[in-house]
Design a protein around this motif. Structure first.
Motif, short mmCIF file in Angstrom:
data_model
loop_
_atom_site.label_atom_id
_atom_site.label_comp_id
_atom_site.label_asym_id
_atom_site.label_seq_id
_atom_site.Cartn_x
_atom_site.Cartn_y
_atom_site.Cartn_z
N LEU A 25 0.89 -1.28 -0.10
CA LEU A 25 -0.06 0.01 -0.05
C LEU A 25 0.90 1.23 0.06
O LEU A 25 2.03 1.17 0.44
N PHE A 27 0.36 5.36 1.22
CA PHE A 27 -0.64 6.35 1.87
C PHE A 27 -0.22 7.83 1.37
O PHE A 27 0.89 8.16 1.57
N CYS A 78 -5.68 5.81 0.28
CA CYS A 78 -4.72 4.53 0.33
C CYS A 78 -4.76 4.01 -1.13
O CYS A 78 -5.76 3.76 -1.64
N PHE A 96 -1.85 -2.16 6.45
CA PHE A 96 -2.63 -1.01 6.50
C PHE A 96 -2.16 -0.37 7.91
O PHE A 96 -1.92 0.64 8.04
#
Length: 121
Positions: A25, A27, A78, A96
């Motif tokens: 991921l 951010f 995200c 996460f």
């Protein structure tokens, strides 16, 4: 935690250029006023619509369950990387939470750091 849906809001967060990433991921964050909001972006490279929607549903649930840990006053985008297409729920959850902690958005982080500093004295 509310959802970030408007493309103008997405552009504001992208233009801030404050990002943090891990293998699965990315951010992008922007300090704002009020309740934190989160938006998701998943490229077609990740897979077909069924796979992308499955990942998005999982991320919505993960953010809902962990909303109490995230500080208020942030807009978060995200972005899902291609490496996330075949991972299970627990790995996605860990990725996460790793980014939430790494970006300093987790509640109680200041207390933990102050406690560690007191111990060093």
């Amino acid at each position: 935690m509310q959802r970030l849906k408007n493309s103008i809001d997405f552009k504001k967060v992208y233009n801030n250029k404050k990002s943090i990433a891990n293998r699965h991921l990315v951010f992008y964050t922007l300090k704002t006023e009020g309740e934190s909001r989160i938006g998701f972006s998943i490229s077609k490279k990740v897979g077909n619509a069924v796979k992308r929607n499955k990942i998005k549903r999982r991320l919505r649930e993960i953010s809902r369950l962990n909303a109490y840990q995230i500080k208020d006053g942030y807009d978060i985008i995200c972005i899902v990387r291609v490496y996330a297409k075949d991972i299970d729920y627990n790995t996605l959850n860990n990725s996460f939470l790793h980014l939430v902690k790494k970006s300093g958005l987790i509640l109680g982080d200041e207390y933990k750091n102050d406690k560690d500093n007191d111990r060093d004295s």
